[in-house]
Enzyme design. Structure first.
Site, mmCIF file in Angstrom:
data_model
loop_
_atom_site.group_PDB
_atom_site.id
_atom_site.type_symbol
_atom_site.label_atom_id
_atom_site.label_comp_id
_atom_site.label_asym_id
_atom_site.label_seq_id
_atom_site.Cartn_x
_atom_site.Cartn_y
_atom_site.Cartn_z
ATOM 1 N N LYS A 26 0.828 -1.203 0.000
ATOM 2 C CA LYS A 26 0.000 0.000 0.000
ATOM 3 C C LYS A 26 0.867 1.259 0.000
ATOM 4 C CE LYS A 26 -3.766 -0.026 2.669
ATOM 5 N NZ LYS A 26 -5.093 0.288 2.107
ATOM 6 N N ARG A 96 -3.413 2.767 8.571
ATOM 7 C CA ARG A 96 -3.680 1.476 7.916
ATOM 8 C C ARG A 96 -2.432 0.623 7.911
ATOM 9 N NH1 ARG A 96 -6.791 5.143 4.341
ATOM 10 N NH2 ARG A 96 -8.834 4.216 4.052
ATOM 11 N N GLY A 105 -5.779 -10.931 7.244
ATOM 12 C CA GLY A 105 -5.847 -11.327 8.651
ATOM 13 C C GLY A 105 -5.437 -10.238 9.628
ATOM 14 N N MET A 107 -4.857 -6.122 11.266
ATOM 15 C CA MET A 107 -5.590 -4.891 11.502
ATOM 16 C C MET A 107 -5.621 -4.122 10.205
ATOM 17 S SD MET A 107 -4.906 -1.427 13.534
ATOM 18 C CE MET A 107 -4.929 -0.367 12.106
ATOM 19 N N ARG A 352 -3.467 -1.193 -6.541
ATOM 20 C CA ARG A 352 -2.643 -2.404 -6.467
ATOM 21 C C ARG A 352 -3.104 -3.324 -7.585
ATOM 22 N NH1 ARG A 352 -5.289 -5.037 -0.987
ATOM 23 N NH2 ARG A 352 -7.418 -4.997 -1.714
ATOM 24 N N HIS A 468 -16.000 -9.635 1.830
ATOM 25 C CA HIS A 468 -14.868 -10.457 2.272
ATOM 26 C C HIS A 468 -14.946 -11.859 1.684
ATOM 27 C CE1 HIS A 468 -12.781 -13.160 5.109
ATOM 28 N NE2 HIS A 468 -11.882 -12.181 5.122
ATOM 29 N N GLU A 758 14.977 -44.037 -7.393
ATOM 30 C CA GLU A 758 14.182 -43.695 -6.209
ATOM 31 C C GLU A 758 14.847 -44.155 -4.917
ATOM 32 O OE1 GLU A 758 10.226 -45.349 -6.725
ATOM 33 O OE2 GLU A 758 11.002 -47.117 -7.733
ATOM 34 N N SER A 777 13.834 -42.390 -14.660
ATOM 35 C CA SER A 777 12.706 -41.570 -14.237
ATOM 36 C C SER A 777 12.825 -41.409 -12.732
ATOM 37 C CB SER A 777 11.390 -42.246 -14.614
ATOM 38 O OG SER A 777 10.328 -41.430 -14.207
ATOM 39 N N THR A 780 10.515 -39.475 -7.170
ATOM 40 C CA THR A 780 10.864 -38.618 -6.025
ATOM 41 C C THR A 780 9.983 -38.860 -4.809
ATOM 42 O OG1 THR A 780 9.645 -36.908 -7.218
ATOM 43 C CG2 THR A 780 12.049 -36.791 -7.269
ATOM 44 N N ASP A 782 9.462 -42.001 -3.501
ATOM 45 C CA ASP A 782 10.312 -42.921 -2.748
ATOM 46 C C ASP A 782 11.672 -42.301 -2.436
ATOM 47 O OD1 ASP A 782 9.236 -45.495 -1.983
ATOM 48 O OD2 ASP A 782 8.747 -45.741 -4.106
ATOM 49 N N CYS A 844 8.683 -38.708 -12.225
ATOM 50 C CA CYS A 844 7.300 -39.166 -12.172
ATOM 51 C C CYS A 844 6.757 -39.195 -10.749
ATOM 52 C CB CYS A 844 7.139 -40.521 -12.849
ATOM 53 S SG CYS A 844 8.064 -41.826 -12.035
ATOM 54 N N TYR A 864 11.668 -34.365 -19.356
ATOM 55 C CA TYR A 864 10.223 -34.236 -19.178
ATOM 56 C C TYR A 864 9.834 -34.358 -17.714
ATOM 57 C CZ TYR A 864 10.004 -39.328 -18.610
ATOM 58 O OH TYR A 864 10.180 -40.603 -18.155
HETATM 59 C C1 PEP Z 1 7.880 -42.558 -6.755
HETATM 60 O O1 PEP Z 1 8.346 -43.259 -5.870
HETATM 61 O O2 PEP Z 1 8.145 -41.360 -6.881
HETATM 62 C C2 PEP Z 1 6.919 -43.131 -7.698
HETATM 63 C C3 PEP Z 1 6.463 -42.419 -8.704
HETATM 64 O O3 PEP Z 1 6.474 -44.378 -7.444
HETATM 65 P P1 PEP Z 1 5.315 -44.727 -6.407
HETATM 66 O O4 PEP Z 1 4.700 -43.447 -5.973
HETATM 67 O O5 PEP Z 1 4.379 -45.591 -7.170
HETATM 68 O O6 PEP Z 1 6.076 -45.451 -5.367
HETATM 69 MG MG MG Z 2 8.180 -45.421 -6.025
#
Ligand code: PEP
Ligand code: MG
Length: 887
Positions: A26, A96, A105, A107, A352, A468, A758, A777, A780, A782, A844, A864
């Site tokens: 502001k 203000r 949230g 004053m 704003r 609000h 993994e 792949s 993430t 695991d 993945c 990807y």
């Molecule tokens: C992972 O582990 O990131 C994964 C894609 O396999 P899952 O979630 O099936 O264990």
């Molecule tokens: Mg997994």
């Protein structure tokens, strides 16, 4: 000496728009408007650094602050030709808060500060209107009492409604000057009896009280909740803006209002807003009087018989239109404006970037790019990827029967069904039990943020499009119907009545935030599609992004959805999900219960045609796009019944001995299934499972290739590899099956074999693994579990506590932990590429659909990301933004 206070006024300012961190949103924009020569009442901003100092020093101000505030106040007086606390030349101010990001949230505002028993007379004389002066004074006591002295605003409401009732008045405007004076007397008595000391009469004491209240409100529970929900760091602090008062309630040539330079709901390029004649700012948002439209066009469209600002104050309106246009092109974005007209003279109080629905954001971005105001890349970067979720929500099927019980304003789009709850605590409680709820309120306030967050949608009986509830719901992307005036809510009885029908807590209703309709019961919904501005932005994003976007999908429905959302292949087909059908689970269980390899092979033979048919369908839907199929991953006990009753039932259905089934279930029990007999370990123990799956994949590839005429190149993915020889072992099985199927079918089969990364060991030894893997792949989910040593299934019970105590900033299962898990990903990327040029790299885990994590994926140069089908558009946009940022 540190500069703690920045002045603005009279066409000059010490700060500017870029000083947002120091002056808050502001304050920075007030300074900028001043520098642009716009009419802004003079004032000053106490910086966010004072807030930081305040909390770092036991809630004390820097020593120089008082002198700097006094100096700035004097300067305000000089510009205004007045002096603070001087009844002869009375200067009143507003106080203000103003954080970097808008924070409902905290004053908010105290107006008319500086009034007391003496100065109120001066104001009366000055304005020539005693009624106005005493009304202003009672408003000041009310606001100050509430936000600074901590009295419940009900205290004042009660007195006011008693006084109204006693006199038989319907509205506040019926009070005369003397009657307001009586109300002031009652207010002051009440303050004194509640607090044991009189209402402060000294303007300076009032000022420091209000400044202190702003800084204290930074740490109130509502503000803390809001920051947590919006990931706003605690150390940002808030600024305080002190500004000369201008009055929108000085009679019928005065007014106050709010406006957006474009429609925040639809994005249409037309000034959009509301105002009230003879009113102060709070009256517009409070929803007590119904505001009027700014423009004639809007008035006609709304079918309102109340005149527009364009009609009643044409000169001020024209000046406002010019300023609105100037501000929009200066900031190159849709602006949210607040203004006051004091006796015909226009004053700007705020500008704003305006909050908007996602639909509006898309339209505004596309329009502004087409108008040449911004580039296409900027347009793409203006859209918050996560906000697309709003458009990816279902809408009510137009063919559905609607049992309508009320209509309110279409305050935030999308439809939602849920059980009625009347309080935010209830909403949170029931949502916590996994229930879908609609929060029904007369109106909402910042205390309701947690309930609004927990609810599927919000319904209010009072308040307009800028109430609000409407503003906050739009920000959250929740459907909202506001101002459904024919609904009656009885909190004590826990009922809502509409058109003679009564609904109680727990009854199911549906709200349609796009039309404002409230419907009884649940209603069939339609799945969303990409079209119009949404698809334009997506196509611009596709031109900018480098990474491909695939989907995690195994059912034909999911695969089709993903394809329609622009997925460029399947990055993860979890084959185990295909074994839970009634018929298949039977064969699966038979396989698990087998005592010999030949029994297992017999059971697997039953699964083969079903599995093959699944893959044919997936390959056909994906029409030549890459499809990554993962071999069986979970531990086998997941396919067996649990508990005596279920075991007995399954044993009877299968015609096997219940005791044998129980024993087998028991023998498969593991202490840590997540680290147990799963992933490639299954294929190593039972090669025939991998053989069956590989065969199904290759036969399906041949079949789908023949059907569609396009060759299918399946990508076979081995899960949970930690040791290069594990992968080599499984790859040999797959290669062997490929050779057999080629011989049997007389077709050459092109395919890739790769692995998930993994486990930390796999990341650290990615070079060796890449010798057998043609792609990686990153799993993430695991990898996060195994890097942190935190089970994703058990993390819920303590990760929230961690976040609350500041141990971690984000849930690492939602947003990739760049420092730890990310470090392993980097190592694997480097080693993998060094060992095998052109090794295909993707992700993945759930992080593949999280915009912040996608930035990291771009940074390390993955090929990807793969995410759930509904997140595909989000990932496409986030990948484009990440590419723009990196460039
Ligand atoms: C992972 O582990 O990131 C994964 C894609 O396999 P899952 O979630 O099936 O264990
Ligand atoms: Mg997994």
């Amino acid at each position: 000496m540190t500069k703690w206070v920045y002045s603005f006024g009279d066409g000059q300012a010490e700060g500017r728009a870029s000083d947002r961190n120091l002056l808050g949103g502001k304050g920075a924009n007030l300074a900028e408007m001043c520098s642009l020569g716009l009419p802004v009442p003079p004032g000053f901003t106490i910086t966010t650094e004072v807030c930081t100092h305040y909390y770092a020093n036991g809630q004390n101000y820097p020593a120089e602050l008082e002198a700097q505030v006094n100096g700035a106040l004097q300067e305000v007086g000089r510009i205004a030709g007045r002096r603070f606390g001087d009844p002869e030349r009375l200067l009143l101010v507003s106080v203000r808060s103003g954080a970097r990001a808008s924070m409902p949230g905290m004053m908010d505002t105290v107006l008319n500060l500086g009034l007391n028993d003496l100065t109120v007379e001066a104001l009366a004389a000055d304005a020539g209107d005693a009624r106005f002066a005493y009304d202003s004074y009672r408003r000041f006591i009310q606001m100050y009492g509430d936000v600074v002295l901590g009295l419940d605003h009900e205290v004042f409401e009660e007195i006011l409604s008693d006084e109204k009732a006693r006199r038989g008045y319907d509205v506040d405007t019926e009070f005369s000057a003397d009657e307001w004076k009586e109300v002031v007397g009652l207010y002051k008595e009440r303050v004194e009896s509640e607090l044991g000391k009189p209402f402060p009469q000294d303007p300076r004491e009032q000022l420091w009280g209000a400044i202190g209240a702003v800084f204290s409100s930074w740490m109130n529970p509502r503000a803390i909740t809001y920051r947590r929900l919006h990931e706003i760091p605690e150390n940002w602090g808030t600024a305080v803006n002190v500004q000369a008062m201008v009055f929108g309630n000085m009679g019928d040539t005065s007014a106050t209002g709010v406006a957006f330079t474009r429609n925040p709901s639809t994005g249409e390029k037309a000034l959009y807003g509301e105002f009230l004649v003879n009113a102060q700012g709070e009256d517009v948002v409070a929803g007590i009087r119904t505001p009027q439209c700014l423009t004639e066009a809007a008035r006609r469209e709304a079918g309102s018989d109340k005149p527009s600002l364009e009609k009643v104050m044409p000169e001020a309106f024209a000046a406002f239109v010019e300023i609105a246009e100037k501000l929009e092109s200066h900031y190159r974005d849709m602006q949210d404006l607040e203004f006051t007209i004091e006796r015909g003279k226009l004053w700007m109080l705020q500008t704003r970037s305006g909050k908007r629905t996602t639909k509006a954001a898309l339209k505004i971005a596309v329009d502004m790019a087409n108008e040449g105001l911004i580039s296409r890349a900027e347009a793409v970067c203006r859209i918050d990827p996560a906000s697309l979720d709003q458009l990816l929500h279902p809408t009510i099927d137009p063919a559905a029967k609607r049992d309508m019980i009320a209509v309110g304003l279409p305050a935030s789009p999308g439809a939602a069904t849920g059980e009625i709850v009347f309080t935010s605590d209830e909403a949170e409680g029931m949502a916590g039990q996994g229930k879908r709820v609609i929060l029904v309120r007369v109106e909402t306030s910042p205390e309701d943020i947690h309930g609004m967050h927990a609810a599927e949608g919000i319904l209010t009986t009072r308040g307009g499009m800028t109430s609000h509830a409407a503003v906050v719901a739009r920000g959250m992307g929740k459907p909202c119907v506001s101002g459904a005036g024919t609904l009656r809510v009885d909190l004590r009885m826990g009922t809502m009545t509409a058109m003679g029908r009564s609904f109680k807590r727990g009854d199911v209703i549906t709200i349609d935030g796009s039309t404002g309709q409230v419907l009884a019961g649940a209603v069939p919904m339609l799945q969303p599609a990409l079209s119009g501005d949404f698809s334009t932005i997506m196509s611009w994003a596709d031109e900018l992004r480098r990474m491909k976007v695939r989907a995690n999908a195994e059912t034909p429905v999911d695969a089709r959805t993903a394809h329609s959302f622009g997925a460029e292949g399947i990055g993860l087909c979890r084959t185990e999900h295909m074994f839970f059908d009634d018929e298949r689970i039977l064969a699966m269980r038979e396989m698990i219960l087998s005592d010999t390899e030949s029994q297992r092979r017999a059971a697997l033979a039953k699964l083969l045609p079903m599995q093959r048919a699944d893959f044919v369908e997936l390959f056909e839907i994906m029409a030549g796009l890459p499809v990554t199929i993962r071999l069986l991953d979970p531990p086998l006990h997941e396919f067996l019944p649990r508990g005596e009753a279920e075991i007995a039932e399954v044993a009877a259905a299968m015609g096997v001995d219940a005791e044998k089934l129980r024993q087998r279930t028991e023998s498969l029990h593991e202490f840590n299934p997540m680290l147990g007999h799963r992933g490639c370990r299954l294929a190593i123990s039972y090669p025939e499972i991998a053989e069956m799956q590989a065969r199904a994949i290759f036969e399906a590839a041949v079949e789908a290739g023949q059907k569609t005429g396009a060759p299918v190149v399946p990508e076979i993915m081995v899960p949970l590899v930690g040791i290069a020889s594990e992968l080599a072992f499984v790859k040999a099985i797959v290669d062997d099956v490929a050779k057999k199927v080629q011989e049997e079918r007389g077709n050459a089969i092109d395919y890739l074999v790769g692995t998930m990364i993994e486990l930390p060991r796999a990341a650290l030894n990615a070079g060796e693994i890449a010798r057998a893997a043609e792609f990686f792949s990153f799993g993430t989910n695991d990898l996060t579990q195994t890097t942190f040593g935190i089970s994703r299934d058990d993390a819920g019970s303590f990760l929230e506590t961690y976040r609350g105590k500041g141990i971690i900033e984000h849930d690492p299962f939602v947003t990739l932990d760049v420092d730890g898990v990310g470090a392993l990903v980097r190592i694997a990327v480097e080693k993998g590429r060094a060992a095998r040029e052109g090794v295909k790299l993707g992700i993945c885990g759930e992080h593949g659909g999280d915009p912040a994590s996608i930035v990291f994926c771009e940074e390390v140069g993955l090929d990807y990301v793969s995410c759930s089908p509904f997140r595909v558009p989000i990932a496409r946009l986030a990948a484009a933004q990440a590419a723009c940022r990196k460039a």
